[in-house]
Design an enzyme around this catalytic site. Structure first.
Site, PDB file in Angstrom:
ATOM      1  CG  HIS A 149      36.798  44.614  33.695  1.00  0.00           C
ATOM      2  ND1 HIS A 149      37.736  44.239  34.617  1.00  0.00           N
ATOM      3  CD2 HIS A 149      35.706  44.976  34.410  1.00  0.00           C
ATOM      4  CE1 HIS A 149      37.229  44.357  35.839  1.00  0.00           C
ATOM      5  NE2 HIS A 149      35.995  44.808  35.741  1.00  0.00           N
ATOM      6  CE1 TYR A 178      29.985  41.026  33.969  1.00  0.00           C
ATOM      7  CE2 TYR A 178      31.547  39.247  33.727  1.00  0.00           C
ATOM      8  CZ  TYR A 178      31.110  40.368  34.396  1.00  0.00           C
ATOM      9  OH  TYR A 178      31.811  40.831  35.491  1.00  0.00           O
TER      10      TYR A 178
END
Ligand code: HEM
Ligand code: HEM
Ligand code: HEM
Lengths: 187, 360
Positions: free
Chosen positions: B67, B333
């Protein structure tokens, strides 16, 4: 047999409790950063409060050490080794305090909530700063690895005292009785 | 001192004592190396995913590993009374500032906008007195795989072939042959009708979580951000490489955009541990609050670049479920965030100038 000057009971309890906690933290830390399983989340949830407890106990322990006399190292130890022993204890204290502070600081700089348990979050100790987060995150790893290295040497040294030299050093921390001192054997 | 040691060694069992002195730290170091996975090649770690994203999308230092192309947005979230009966999270009882991020899936920070590409919305909801909630949600109906190991294999199967630079269809076929659940999920993904842009799109949690209310009652949930803006089909291929983002910036310049947080309550037999399976239609749904977004900001110097939308940053009153994906996301992440935060910042595809151009 002869009487041994022990570390105070409080110092001994703190030593062994914290030894267990720190070893657990090193293993929890290295396991959690190398897994993507659900255990990751459970381990990180344990890592933060356990690490902060170590920080609090380390401060109590440092104050206790300043206030109460500690047994001297045997005078049969070469001065270089005595110095190394004293330095390694200083390094252990520095890391017991710095490592959790860096953990807390890096989460603060990364704008992560520093969750102790559901509903209780510590305030940040550093302003949000991603570049600083990256530096502290790496520092946390290196300090942890150095701590583990020093603990290994510390363990080897304690066993050398207890099993090979059989002086008062190990019993001074276990609370056990003296075996045979270097002086006894020399006489 | 050396004399004492020599004496000890000369005793019966003396060498055993020396062996014990050496063995204890050695074994401890070995246990540590085992725990770290250094002696077990092939263990799936956050680092594995960093390598795979690099293989599939190319190296893009300074950007999110997935992303990567996105823009920051700001606004607020206002919880509804209805949600407060399901979760005691304070954000359902108040109005909280929000820093969000719209993005395209994929690790390519300068990819062209296209109607079919997967779009995402990430949110950081920050009640004044703590109880923060972060989420990253996508405009697809289900996730293609059930867990991190499968996602790894899935990504590997879709990596470009060094010769053709395109994906190798035989690799994906082999993966799909082993994973009927992915076949079903991809079939559902194909039915997705893209909307005209970010503003009229619906974003889904895909993963399942648990709401806990004041009495301690737990409820399995999934949720979606459903737009108040009427969904329109794409007008065409779109003008320019960044048209989706430019449209969003212009829409925000015209006025606030709103979404409803629609929480779906899992019924008996609904799986929480498998995000490839959609819950049946007709489940109880609760309008848990309204998200209002009022302005866009470039990632460059913007409020969304220096954080990660870790889906396990949950307030008291929301907890994980047995879905294994959120924990994997949390771990990966964290690694992506640490790496990119240490790399030089490169200007985002959507610059401050783009935002000013879009504003009247
Ligand atoms: C994480 C693990 C450990 C840490 C951080 C640690 C730390 C320390 C520190 C800071 C001291 C100095 C005394 C004090 O102020 O408390 C000390 C002393 C000592 N430790 Fe440890 N320790 C650890 C593990 C161990 C282990 C596993 C052993 C033995 C098998 C051990 C044996 C001793 C002994 C015998 C002393 C006394 C040294 C002297 O007389 O000065 N320690 N330790
Ligand atoms: C004596 C205390 C501590 C020890 C021994 C310790 C040890 C470790 C170790 C070994 C790692 C893995 C490092 C790596 O290879 O990357 C780690 C990671 C980490 N530690 Fe600690 N730590 C301590 C305290 C803390 C505290 C107090 C916090 C936060 C409040 C903290 C937060 C973290 C986090 C967030 C990670 C990384 C998680 C990730 O990136 O996925 N640590 N720690
Ligand atoms: C094992 C599965 C997954 C992996 C390994 C993965 C990996 C990643 C990575 C590395 C990032 C960049 C994070 C950062 O640097 O801050 C990211 C971002 C994102 N992921 Fe995932 N992801 C997974 C599953 C999912 C799922 C199931 C969803 C949706 C429900 C999702 C939605 C998002 C969103 C919305 C972002 C962008 C957040 C933002 O705009 O900052 N991901 N993902």
């Amino acid at each position: 047999m002869h009487p041994v000057e022990h570390f105070s009971l409080f110092a001994r309890i703190l030593h062994w409790l914290m030894a267990a906690m720190i070893l657990a933290m090193l293993f929890i830390g290295i396991i959690m950063v190398t897994t993507v399983e659900p255990a990751y989340h459970r381990l990180v949830d344990l890592h933060r409060p356990l690490g902060i407890s170590i920080l609090l106990l380390a401060v109590v322990r440092l104050v206790n050490r300043w206030l109460i006399r500690v047994p001297p190292l045997p005078n049969t130890l070469p001065p270089a080794l005595s110095l190394a022993a004293r330095l390694s204890h200083i390094v252990l204290y520095v890391l017991m305090i710095a490592l959790p502070l860096v953990g807390w600081g890096m989460l603060s700089a990364g704008a992560y909530p520093v969750v102790m348990w559901s509903g209780f979050v510590l305030p940040p100790i550093l302003a949000h700063d991603p570049a600083l987060f990256a530096v502290l995150r790496r520092l946390h790893t290196w300090l942890a690895l150095i701590l583990f290295g020093v603990v290994l040497v510390h363990l080897a040294a304690a066993l050398m005292h207890g099993l090979l030299l059989r002086d008062d050093v190990l019993p001074s921390m276990t609370g056990g009785r003296g075996n045979r001192t270097a002086d006894d054997s020399a006489s | 001192m050396m004399a004492t040691i020599r004496e000890t060694l000369a005793e019966k069992g003396g060498w055993l004592r020396l062996a014990a002195v050496c063995a204890a730290p050695t074994l401890l170091a070995l246990a540590f190396a085992l725990a770290a996975g250094w002696l077990v090649p092939g263990r799936l770690t956050p680092g594995t995913f960093m390598r795979i994203f690099g293989l599939v999308d190319g190296p893009h230092p300074g950007f999110r590993r997935n992303h990567a192309k996105g823009v920051c947005v700001k606004g607020w979230f206002e919880g509804s009374r209805e949600a407060a009966s399901l979760s005691r999270a304070v954000l359902f009882r108040s109005r909280s500032p929000v820093v969000g991020r719209f993005a395209l899936a994929g690790g390519m920070p300068f990819q062209d906008d296209e109607p079919e590409k997967v779009r995402s919305l990430a949110l950081r909801i920050m009640p004044a007195h703590g109880g923060e909630w972060r989420m990253g949600i996508n405009d697809i109906p289900v996730f293609p795989v059930r867990n991190a190991a499968e996602f790894n294999d899935f990504l590997l199967a879709s990596r470009p072939d060094p010769q053709t630079h395109g994906p190798d269809p035989s690799r994906m076929a082999a993966f799909l042959a082993r994973h009927p659940e992915t076949q079903q999920a991809l079939a559902l993904l194909k039915t997705r009708a893209p909307t005209s842009g970010f503003a009229d799109d619906t974003y889904n949690s895909l993963d399942s979580f648990t709401f806990i209310n004041g009495e301690g009652t737990t409820t399995p949930v999934r949720w979606a951000m459903v737009p108040e803006q009427a969904a329109r089909p794409p007008a065409g291929p779109g003008v320019g490489r960044d048209y989706l983002f430019h449209d969003l910036i212009e829409a925000l310049a015209r006025g606030p955009l709103r979404w409803h947080l629609v929480v779906t309550v899992g019924g008996a037999g609904d799986v929480t541990a498998d995000p490839t399976v959609a819950w049946p239609a007709g489940r109880r749904q609760v309008d848990a609050g309204t998200l209002t977004l009022v302005r866009a900001e470039s990632e460059d110097g913007g409020p969304c670049r220096g954080i990660t939308y870790d889906p396990l940053i949950l307030p008291e009153g929301i907890a994980p479920s047995d879905d294994p994906i959120p924990a994997a996301r949390s771990a990966v992440y964290a690694r992506s965030f640490a790496l990119r935060s240490g790399e030089p910042e490169i200007a985002s595809a959507i610059s401050g100038a783009d935002i000013r151009l879009g504003e009247p």
